[in-house]
Design a protein around this motif. Structure first.
Motif, mmCIF file in Angstrom:
data_model
loop_
_atom_site.group_PDB
_atom_site.id
_atom_site.type_symbol
_atom_site.label_atom_id
_atom_site.label_comp_id
_atom_site.label_asym_id
_atom_site.label_seq_id
_atom_site.Cartn_x
_atom_site.Cartn_y
_atom_site.Cartn_z
ATOM 1 N N ARG A 264 -14.649 -5.929 -42.323
ATOM 2 C CA ARG A 264 -16.017 -6.043 -41.820
ATOM 3 C C ARG A 264 -16.095 -5.311 -40.491
ATOM 4 N NH1 ARG A 264 -18.259 -11.286 -42.498
ATOM 5 N NH2 ARG A 264 -19.248 -10.368 -44.282
ATOM 6 N N CYS A 265 -17.172 -4.546 -40.325
ATOM 7 C CA CYS A 265 -17.410 -3.818 -39.085
ATOM 8 C C CYS A 265 -18.097 -4.746 -38.097
ATOM 9 C CB CYS A 265 -18.274 -2.590 -39.370
ATOM 10 S SG CYS A 265 -18.671 -1.659 -37.868
ATOM 11 N N ARG A 266 -17.536 -4.849 -36.913
ATOM 12 C CA ARG A 266 -18.141 -5.700 -35.892
ATOM 13 C C ARG A 266 -19.372 -5.041 -35.274
ATOM 14 N NH1 ARG A 266 -12.499 -7.458 -33.080
ATOM 15 N NH2 ARG A 266 -11.995 -9.131 -34.511
ATOM 16 N N CYS B 93 -21.738 -2.862 -36.882
ATOM 17 C CA CYS B 93 -22.933 -2.838 -37.730
ATOM 18 C C CYS B 93 -22.994 -3.968 -38.755
ATOM 19 C CB CYS B 93 -23.056 -1.488 -38.437
ATOM 20 S SG CYS B 93 -21.789 -1.164 -39.678
ATOM 21 N N GLY B 94 -21.891 -4.717 -38.935
ATOM 22 C CA GLY B 94 -21.886 -5.841 -39.868
ATOM 23 C C GLY B 94 -21.589 -5.464 -41.303
ATOM 24 N N ASP B 95 -21.376 -4.189 -41.586
ATOM 25 C CA ASP B 95 -21.042 -3.744 -42.944
ATOM 26 C C ASP B 95 -19.722 -4.343 -43.400
ATOM 27 O OD1 ASP B 95 -22.973 -2.231 -44.133
ATOM 28 O OD2 ASP B 95 -22.034 -0.290 -43.738
ATOM 29 N N THR B 96 -19.638 -4.689 -44.681
ATOM 30 C CA THR B 96 -18.385 -5.108 -45.303
ATOM 31 C C THR B 96 -17.986 -4.006 -46.268
ATOM 32 O OG1 THR B 96 -18.999 -7.430 -45.117
ATOM 33 C CG2 THR B 96 -17.282 -6.901 -46.699
ATOM 34 N N CYS C 132 -14.974 1.979 -40.253
ATOM 35 C CA CYS C 132 -16.172 1.683 -41.027
ATOM 36 C C CYS C 132 -16.702 2.975 -41.655
ATOM 37 C CB CYS C 132 -17.191 1.075 -40.060
ATOM 38 S SG CYS C 132 -18.879 0.999 -40.647
ATOM 39 N N GLN D 295 -19.556 3.954 -41.648
ATOM 40 C CA GLN D 295 -20.573 4.467 -40.735
ATOM 41 C C GLN D 295 -19.942 5.140 -39.513
ATOM 42 O OE1 GLN D 295 -23.689 4.339 -41.806
ATOM 43 N NE2 GLN D 295 -22.963 3.184 -43.585
ATOM 44 N N HIS E 210 -17.724 3.582 -37.273
ATOM 45 C CA HIS E 210 -17.316 2.658 -36.211
ATOM 46 C C HIS E 210 -15.845 2.292 -36.364
ATOM 47 C CE1 HIS E 210 -21.704 1.646 -36.922
ATOM 48 N NE2 HIS E 210 -21.680 2.234 -35.742
ATOM 49 N N ASP F 274 -14.444 -0.489 -34.637
ATOM 50 C CA ASP F 274 -14.235 -1.907 -34.342
ATOM 51 C C ASP F 274 -14.404 -2.736 -35.613
ATOM 52 O OD1 ASP F 274 -13.810 -4.288 -33.067
ATOM 53 O OD2 ASP F 274 -15.748 -4.339 -32.048
ATOM 54 N N THR F 275 -13.325 -2.844 -36.393
ATOM 55 C CA THR F 275 -13.371 -3.566 -37.660
ATOM 56 C C THR F 275 -12.323 -4.663 -37.676
ATOM 57 O OG1 THR F 275 -11.827 -2.045 -38.725
ATOM 58 C CG2 THR F 275 -14.177 -1.525 -38.920
#
Length: 71
Positions: free
Chosen positions: A7-9, A11-14, A30, A32, A34, A36-37
């Protein structure tokens, strides 16, 4: 090859990543972009019955173990 869920911290994507067990602890980016996962813990449910066995005893069958052992 095992599949790990992240999970990306930001954007919240899983998302899922296929990688070897040796690389399981490595960070993943991520989709996207990012960095920070966090790796999620996966719960695996295994269902089904092996064929040819006796059916499970009915609830309340008595005995120390529900009546399955005949004690």
């Amino acid at each position: 090859m095992p599949r790990y869920e992240f999970r990306c911290r930001a954007c919240g994507d899983t998302f899922e990543v296929n990688r070897s067990m040796a690389a399981a602890g490595e960070p993943a980016s991520c989709p996207q972009g990012h960095a920070d996962t966090v790796k999620l813990l996966s719960a695996v449910a295994v269902t089904g019955r092996s064929g040819g066995g006796a059916p499970a005893p009915a609830a309340g069958g008595g005995g120390c173990c529900g009546g399955a052992c005949g004690c």
